[in-house]
Design a protein around this motif. Structure first.
Motif, PDB file in Angstrom:
ATOM      1  N   ILE A 145      16.273 -42.766  22.177  1.00  0.00           N
ATOM      2  CA  ILE A 145      16.043 -42.816  20.730  1.00  0.00           C
ATOM      3  C   ILE A 145      15.371 -41.523  20.258  1.00  0.00           C
ATOM      4  CG2 ILE A 145      14.722 -43.981  18.911  1.00  0.00           C
ATOM      5  CD1 ILE A 145      15.321 -46.628  20.409  1.00  0.00           C
ATOM      6  N   SER A 146      14.414 -41.015  21.028  1.00  0.00           N
ATOM      7  CA  SER A 146      13.774 -39.739  20.668  1.00  0.00           C
ATOM      8  C   SER A 146      14.789 -38.604  20.629  1.00  0.00           C
ATOM      9  CB  SER A 146      12.659 -39.400  21.660  1.00  0.00           C
ATOM     10  OG  SER A 146      11.616 -40.330  21.552  1.00  0.00           O
ATOM     11  N   ALA A 147      15.702 -38.568  21.594  1.00  0.00           N
ATOM     12  CA  ALA A 147      16.742 -37.525  21.613  1.00  0.00           C
ATOM     13  C   ALA A 147      17.662 -37.670  20.402  1.00  0.00           C
ATOM     14  CB  ALA A 147      17.544 -37.609  22.908  1.00  0.00           C
ATOM     15  N   ALA A 148      17.991 -38.907  20.040  1.00  0.00           N
ATOM     16  CA  ALA A 148      18.841 -39.141  18.866  1.00  0.00           C
ATOM     17  C   ALA A 148      18.145 -38.669  17.594  1.00  0.00           C
ATOM     18  CB  ALA A 148      19.214 -40.618  18.759  1.00  0.00           C
ATOM     19  N   LYS A 149      16.851 -38.921  17.476  1.00  0.00           N
ATOM     20  CA  LYS A 149      16.094 -38.473  16.303  1.00  0.00           C
ATOM     21  C   LYS A 149      16.054 -36.949  16.222  1.00  0.00           C
ATOM     22  CE  LYS A 149      12.962 -42.416  15.810  1.00  0.00           C
ATOM     23  NZ  LYS A 149      11.549 -42.829  15.851  1.00  0.00           N
ATOM     24  N   LEU A 150      15.872 -36.296  17.360  1.00  0.00           N
ATOM     25  CA  LEU A 150      15.876 -34.829  17.364  1.00  0.00           C
ATOM     26  C   LEU A 150      17.226 -34.289  16.911  1.00  0.00           C
ATOM     27  CD1 LEU A 150      13.895 -33.955  20.622  1.00  0.00           C
ATOM     28  CD2 LEU A 150      13.214 -33.479  18.258  1.00  0.00           C
ATOM     29  N   SER A 151      18.297 -34.897  17.381  1.00  0.00           N
ATOM     30  CA  SER A 151      19.638 -34.449  16.977  1.00  0.00           C
ATOM     31  C   SER A 151      19.867 -34.658  15.487  1.00  0.00           C
ATOM     32  CB  SER A 151      20.708 -35.178  17.784  1.00  0.00           C
ATOM     33  OG  SER A 151      20.690 -34.740  19.112  1.00  0.00           O
ATOM     34  N   ILE A 152      19.385 -35.763  14.957  1.00  0.00           N
ATOM     35  CA  ILE A 152      19.507 -36.000  13.515  1.00  0.00           C
ATOM     36  C   ILE A 152      18.732 -34.931  12.755  1.00  0.00           C
ATOM     37  CG2 ILE A 152      18.815 -37.568  11.648  1.00  0.00           C
ATOM     38  CD1 ILE A 152      19.566 -39.879  13.595  1.00  0.00           C
ATOM     39  N   GLY A 153      17.577 -34.569  13.261  1.00  0.00           N
ATOM     40  CA  GLY A 153      16.772 -33.524  12.628  1.00  0.00           C
ATOM     41  C   GLY A 153      17.444 -32.164  12.633  1.00  0.00           C
ATOM     42  N   ASN A 154      18.385 -31.943  13.541  1.00  0.00           N
ATOM     43  CA  ASN A 154      19.080 -30.659  13.648  1.00  0.00           C
ATOM     44  C   ASN A 154      20.352 -30.576  12.813  1.00  0.00           C
ATOM     45  OD1 ASN A 154      17.156 -29.755  15.481  1.00  0.00           O
ATOM     46  ND2 ASN A 154      18.330 -30.410  17.258  1.00  0.00           N
ATOM     47  N   ILE A 155      20.717 -31.631  12.119  1.00  0.00           N
ATOM     48  CA  ILE A 155      21.954 -31.626  11.332  1.00  0.00           C
ATOM     49  C   ILE A 155      21.795 -30.668  10.155  1.00  0.00           C
ATOM     50  CG2 ILE A 155      23.564 -32.985   9.939  1.00  0.00           C
ATOM     51  CD1 ILE A 155      22.644 -35.457  11.509  1.00  0.00           C
ATOM     52  N   GLU A 156      22.713 -29.723  10.040  1.00  0.00           N
ATOM     53  CA  GLU A 156      22.676 -28.773   8.922  1.00  0.00           C
ATOM     54  C   GLU A 156      23.242 -29.413   7.660  1.00  0.00           C
ATOM     55  OE1 GLU A 156      24.095 -24.845   9.484  1.00  0.00           O
ATOM     56  OE2 GLU A 156      23.347 -24.734  11.539  1.00  0.00           O
ATOM     57  N   TYR A 157      22.733 -28.983   6.520  1.00  0.00           N
ATOM     58  CA  TYR A 157      23.192 -29.447   5.210  1.00  0.00           C
ATOM     59  C   TYR A 157      23.065 -30.959   5.060  1.00  0.00           C
ATOM     60  CZ  TYR A 157      25.238 -24.810   5.510  1.00  0.00           C
ATOM     61  OH  TYR A 157      25.420 -23.478   5.696  1.00  0.00           O
ATOM     62  N   PHE A 158      22.015 -31.510   5.618  1.00  0.00           N
ATOM     63  CA  PHE A 158      21.735 -32.939   5.523  1.00  0.00           C
ATOM     64  C   PHE A 158      20.327 -33.045   4.965  1.00  0.00           C
ATOM     65  CE2 PHE A 158      21.324 -37.230   7.725  1.00  0.00           C
ATOM     66  CZ  PHE A 158      22.349 -37.823   7.018  1.00  0.00           C
ATOM     67  N   SER A 159      20.131 -33.745   3.870  1.00  0.00           N
ATOM     68  CA  SER A 159      18.833 -33.751   3.189  1.00  0.00           C
ATOM     69  C   SER A 159      17.727 -34.306   4.083  1.00  0.00           C
ATOM     70  CB  SER A 159      18.907 -34.568   1.910  1.00  0.00           C
ATOM     71  OG  SER A 159      18.915 -35.943   2.183  1.00  0.00           O
ATOM     72  N   GLU A 160      16.533 -33.811   3.858  1.00  0.00           N
ATOM     73  CA  GLU A 160      15.372 -34.286   4.612  1.00  0.00           C
ATOM     74  C   GLU A 160      15.142 -35.767   4.367  1.00  0.00           C
ATOM     75  OE1 GLU A 160      13.692 -32.665   7.004  1.00  0.00           O
ATOM     76  OE2 GLU A 160      15.157 -31.068   6.666  1.00  0.00           O
ATOM     77  N   ARG A 161      15.422 -36.224   3.143  1.00  0.00           N
ATOM     78  CA  ARG A 161      15.266 -37.641   2.816  1.00  0.00           C
ATOM     79  C   ARG A 161      16.196 -38.488   3.688  1.00  0.00           C
ATOM     80  NH1 ARG A 161      17.261 -41.636  -0.023  1.00  0.00           N
ATOM     81  NH2 ARG A 161      18.888 -40.753  -1.280  1.00  0.00           N
ATOM     82  N   CYS A 162      17.430 -38.046   3.853  1.00  0.00           N
ATOM     83  CA  CYS A 162      18.398 -38.779   4.677  1.00  0.00           C
ATOM     84  C   CYS A 162      17.992 -38.735   6.149  1.00  0.00           C
ATOM     85  CB  CYS A 162      19.789 -38.212   4.506  1.00  0.00           C
ATOM     86  SG  CYS A 162      20.515 -38.563   2.892  1.00  0.00           S
TER      87      CYS A 162
END
Length: 167
Positions: A145-162
């Motif tokens: 789950i931590s790795a998945a969260k890090l990957s979500i944090g690395n998504i370009e052009y994806f709002s911080e809110r999302c």
């Protein structure tokens, strides 16, 4: 002004309003015309932040529905198809089905295995994580789950809110 004159003013005003009300006709509103199919484009700024069950996003996402915690983490065999997508067979006990898994809506580029895609980033993270545990290819759910969260944090052009909502 004497009370009788005030009453006369009110009576005249009411009569004038009644006269105006009968003259005014409500015209039917024009029906809105839906846009032609496949012609509406949604740019990155107008995209909505969609986080919901995988199955529900499939029909409303203008890109790809992506499991926040990869579905492969919960299954004990091949990815199910058809009716199996709602089945708990061949899954870790108490895990969500493929359709029930929480997902986010990503563009094709954000979702794919290319340089900007979450799958390329997440696949590398999970492979590295799985190499550290026995049997090989496994890891504690909390670390996945931590790795998945890090990957979500690395998504370009994806709002911080999302990103925060998905995390």
């Amino acid at each position: 002004m004497p009370q009788g004159e005030v009453q006369d003013c009110f009576d005249k005003e009411r009569a004038a309003r009644r006269g105006r009300d009968t003259i005014v006709e409500e015209k039917p509103r024009p029906r809105s015309i839906p846009p032609p199919p496949r012609t509406v484009r949604i740019n990155r700024r107008d995209r909505k932040c969609l986080v919901h069950e995988y199955k529900k996003l499939l029909n409303v996402c203008d890109g790809d529905s992506h499991h926040i915690v990869p579905d492969m983490v919960y299954r004990l065999g091949a990815r199910p198809k058809g009716a199996g997508m709602s089945s708990t067979a061949d899954r870790i006990p108490n895990a969500p089905t493929l359709n029930e898994g929480m997902a986010i809506c990503l563009s094709k580029a954000q979702h794919g295995s290319g340089l900007d895609g979450i799958h390329a980033d997440l696949r590398k993270s999970l492979n590295d994580l799985g190499a550290d545990y026995t049997p090989s290819g496994t890891a504690p759910l909390g670390e996945i789950i931590s790795a998945a969260k890090l990957s979500i944090g690395n998504i370009e052009y994806f709002s911080e809110r999302c990103k925060d909502l998905a995390k």
